[in-house]
Scaffold this active site. Structure first.
Site, PDB file in Angstrom:
ATOM      1  N   ASP A 319       0.859  -1.198   0.000  1.00  0.00           N
ATOM      2  CA  ASP A 319       0.000   0.000   0.000  1.00  0.00           C
ATOM      3  C   ASP A 319       0.885   1.234   0.000  1.00  0.00           C
ATOM      4  OD1 ASP A 319      -3.271   0.258   1.034  1.00  0.00           O
ATOM      5  OD2 ASP A 319      -2.058   2.054   0.683  1.00  0.00           O
ATOM      6  N   SER A 355       4.258   1.482  -5.700  1.00  0.00           N
ATOM      7  CA  SER A 355       2.980   1.704  -6.380  1.00  0.00           C
ATOM      8  C   SER A 355       2.788   0.643  -7.454  1.00  0.00           C
ATOM      9  CB  SER A 355       2.973   3.092  -7.027  1.00  0.00           C
ATOM     10  OG  SER A 355       1.849   3.178  -7.877  1.00  0.00           O
ATOM     11  N   VAL A 356       1.586   0.085  -7.489  1.00  0.00           N
ATOM     12  CA  VAL A 356       1.316  -0.907  -8.542  1.00  0.00           C
ATOM     13  C   VAL A 356       1.108  -0.229  -9.895  1.00  0.00           C
ATOM     14  CG1 VAL A 356       0.342  -2.666  -7.017  1.00  0.00           C
ATOM     15  CG2 VAL A 356      -1.175  -0.920  -8.010  1.00  0.00           C
ATOM     16  N   ASN A 382      -6.154  -5.564  -5.505  1.00  0.00           N
ATOM     17  CA  ASN A 382      -7.222  -4.886  -4.772  1.00  0.00           C
ATOM     18  C   ASN A 382      -7.024  -3.368  -4.714  1.00  0.00           C
ATOM     19  OD1 ASN A 382      -9.280  -4.774  -2.397  1.00  0.00           O
ATOM     20  ND2 ASN A 382      -7.405  -3.888  -1.552  1.00  0.00           N
ATOM     21  N   SER A 434     -16.230  -4.329  -9.956  1.00  0.00           N
ATOM     22  CA  SER A 434     -17.167  -3.529  -9.192  1.00  0.00           C
ATOM     23  C   SER A 434     -18.524  -3.553  -9.888  1.00  0.00           C
ATOM     24  CB  SER A 434     -16.631  -2.099  -9.153  1.00  0.00           C
ATOM     25  OG  SER A 434     -17.678  -1.187  -9.063  1.00  0.00           O
ATOM     26  N   TYR A 447     -13.689   4.652 -13.846  1.00  0.00           N
ATOM     27  CA  TYR A 447     -13.647   3.521 -12.903  1.00  0.00           C
ATOM     28  C   TYR A 447     -14.350   2.296 -13.498  1.00  0.00           C
ATOM     29  CZ  TYR A 447     -14.465   1.247  -8.332  1.00  0.00           C
ATOM     30  OH  TYR A 447     -14.511   0.381  -7.280  1.00  0.00           O
ATOM     31  N   LYS A 451     -12.636  -1.224 -14.334  1.00  0.00           N
ATOM     32  CA  LYS A 451     -13.098  -2.397 -13.595  1.00  0.00           C
ATOM     33  C   LYS A 451     -13.568  -3.511 -14.540  1.00  0.00           C
ATOM     34  CE  LYS A 451     -12.437  -1.642  -9.254  1.00  0.00           C
ATOM     35  NZ  LYS A 451     -11.221  -2.273  -8.696  1.00  0.00           N
ATOM     36  N   SER A 481     -16.170   1.334   3.342  1.00  0.00           N
ATOM     37  CA  SER A 481     -14.757   1.736   3.380  1.00  0.00           C
ATOM     38  C   SER A 481     -14.734   3.217   3.057  1.00  0.00           C
ATOM     39  CB  SER A 481     -13.948   0.955   2.340  1.00  0.00           C
ATOM     40  OG  SER A 481     -14.190   1.482   1.051  1.00  0.00           O
TER      41      SER A 481
END
Ligand code: NAI
Length: 582
Positions: A319, A355-356, A382, A434, A447, A451, A481
């Protein structure tokens, strides 16, 4: 009347039952307790025998019977399993909900099997026990369903460690029936004779209660609160007044047992199992495995990481500690905090702050796993950010940043992990999609596109990895979250504990999971599969006109009788099949 297959999955209950100390004592007397187990029959410090639970919710079993529409003249209680979370209080209310989870077909003339699961809570909503109830329906087989899966079971090849002999009285069923099972077979001589018995028989659940007392004594040291799991299969009827033996083979905190007729040796309850361990016999474990969870410094990723570590995995907590929109400097804080939590629980974990969203970051992340733990068995993609804007106002930067973390990030982390997994011949990968991507959401064009892109990535990896034992699946979570805290209404957020998502994700990354290329929705305790399906369509020759298309629109547009395909080739093949059929 045929079995009601539509009853599978229908919610049954809540079924409520108030009970008093007298009920628990009556049950204890019904299953043979007396002066030598005074705490079961005396209100001074009364302890409730755990199997009282199943007698007390007997009415719920009646609901299962009614819903399944099983032929009552052919039913037998097949197996009964109970899982205990806390001791049943001496008095109070039991609230039970459940459903029929499976109906199996043993074949024509061989009967059917109905399985119902239920959860019983106290009036405060605390979990008391779970029941898995198996109803054998002798007259309902042959409807063309799947056969019951076989479960292996064997008794140790040695003498039992303990044998508990008991002598139910000739009047035992008269006492036991007052706990709820008033079926005439156990009291009415004429009814018993018409059912093929020489006289009324003992209730199987009464013998089950005798066995439970024996297991508490010999496995749980007399402490009812220690018993966690208790299971048995009813294999033969017993006449009241005949002596029985509970034969127990103990192994640490588990035991297998049989209840037999003390004189003839005939087995009355078979495949008995009891345990005082919190762990289930079919526990999913990750001992010796290494898991990487991206974006695990908070939210869902943190919960996945903690649960994996609790079950034995060594976990890389990746993270960068960014804000929800991806802004701010890299912070090691959130990842390190989760590592500390895992270590405090006795687990093994290491923080990674790459960072991914870059190829170097993805590579370095896998190197963190390899240099610390030497392998990679599990990768959960994730990590995520949000840059919501209505489509007209979305900037290229907002589009790219979201793509970079979700879609590029999964590519950058998965590619080096995939190579390690291929060399190992084993791997489990989860992508995170999502509902916004699967079904659409206003203001989330970037997004949603990223996704659903992950689903496309999965669809290809499922084929490229399968030969090397790498399975790739996708979860569409819904959970409370920071990502959802201001999007969903407060009453919905309350029900959205992330811990409801992790059981499905943990199953998907376990070696028990054999699914590949599937998408699942998970949240609020509900789990379902989502598919991309293709309707049957309409063959219209070589060059139809747009007007022809319009004319046939209903047939082209329908997804009734839609099919799913495992690959593009299969899809094209089906297409050709439709053409050839015309
Ligand atoms: P969250 O914001 O708590 O977690 C995302 C984590 O990813 C954060 O800790 C963040 O620091 C980290 N991260 C962001 N960019 C990163 C990068 N470049 N490299 C490494 N880490 C990075 O959100 P939540 O809800 O836990 O989301 C987890 C995943 O589930 C996301 O992919 C999200 O899109 C997805 N999801 C969540 C839903 C929900 O209801 N919470 C619904 C549908 C999908």
């Amino acid at each position: 009347m045929a079995l009601n297959l539509q009853s599978i999955g229908q919610r049954l209950g809540p079924f409520e039952r108030d009970y008093e100390e007298k009920d628990a004592i009556l049950y204890a007397l019904g299953v043979g307790a007396g002066f030598d187990e005074l705490s079961y029959v005396y209100e001074d410090g009364l302890k409730v025998i755990p199997t009282f639970g199943i007698a007390a919710i007997f009415g719920f079993l009646g609901e299962v019977l009614a819903a399944s529409k099983a032929d009552i003249t052919g039913i037998l209680h097949g197996e009964q399993e109970l899982v205990f979370f806390r001791p049943i209080p001496p008095q109070g209310k039991l609230v039970t909900t459940g459903s029929i989870t499976d109906i199996y077909d043993k074949g024509p003339g061989k009967g059917a099997v109905v399985i119902a699961r239920s959860l019983t809570r106290d009036a405060q909503g605390r979990k008391l026990f779970e029941s898995v109830f198996t109803l054998f329906c002798r007259r309902d087989g042959g409807f063309g369903g799947k056969n019951v899966p076989t479960e292996s079971f064997s008794l140790p090849d040695r003498a039992p460690n303990m044998i508990e002999r008991s002598s139910p009285s000739p009047e035992q069923p008269l006492l036991y029936r007052l706990s709820g099972d008033l079926f005439a077979l156990h009291v009415d001589p004429e009814f018993a004779r018409s059912s093929g018995f020489e006289k009324p028989i003992m209730h199987g659940l009464c013998t089950y209660g005798y066995a439970c007392r024996a297991l508490i004594k010999h496995l749980a040291g007399g402490d009812i609160s220690k018993l966690r799991r208790f299971k048995g299969r009813f294999s033969r009827p017993l006449y009241p007044g005949e002596p029985i033996e509970t034969r127990i083979w103990k192994d640490g905190d588990e035991a297998v047992f049989q209840v037999v007729h003390a004189e003839s040796g005939e087995v009355l309850i078979d495949r008995g199992y009891a345990s005082t361990s919190e762990a289930r016999p079919d526990a999913i474990r990750f001992d010796g495995q290494v898991a990487i969870v991206t974006g695990a410094g908070g939210g869902l990723g943190r919960v996945y990481a903690l649960e994996l570590a609790k079950r034995g995995a060594k976990v890389v907590i990746n993270d960068i500690g960014t804000a929800r929109d991806g802004s701010g400097a890299i912070s090691a804080g959130p990842a390190q905090q989760v590592v500390d939590e895992i270590k405090a629980l006795g687990g093994e974990a290491v923080a990674d702050t790459h960072s991914v969203a870059t190829p170097e970051g993805g590579k370095a992340l896998i190197e963190t796993a390899m240099s610390n733990f030497g392998r990679v068995d599990i990768l959960i993609n994730n990590a995520g950010i949000l840059r919501d804007k209505s489509f007209s106002k979305m900037t290229p930067e907002q589009w790219r940043d979201v793509m970079a973390v979700h879609l590029d990030g999964a590519f950058y982390a998965t590619q080096p992990a995939f190579e390690v997994m291929k060399a190992q011949g084993y791997g489990r990968i989860v992508m995170t999609t999502s509902a916004a991507g699967l079904y659409g959401n206003f203001g989330q064009a970037n997004y949603a596109a990223a996704k659903l892109g992950l689903v496309g990535l999965m669809n290809t990896l499922k084929q490229e990895g399968a030969r090397s034992g790498i399975l790739v699946n996708t979860v569409a979570p819904i959970a409370r979250s920071r990502m959802t805290e201001d999007i969903l209404p407060p009453d919905a957020l309350e029900k959205l504990d992330p811990s409801h998502v992790s059981p499905l994700v943990l199953f998907l990354v376990s070696n028990r999971c054999k699914c590949n290329g599937h998408i699942y929705n998970a949240g609020m305790g509900h789990y379902s599969r989502a598919v991309i399906a293709t309707g049957p369509g309409q063959f219209m020759g070589d060059t139809p006109s747009p007007e022809d298309i319009r004319q046939q629109w209903d047939k082209i547009d329908t997804w009734k009788d839609a099919e799913t395909y495992d690959s593009a080739l299969e899809g094209i093949g089906a297409f050709q099949g439709h053409i050839a059929g015309n």
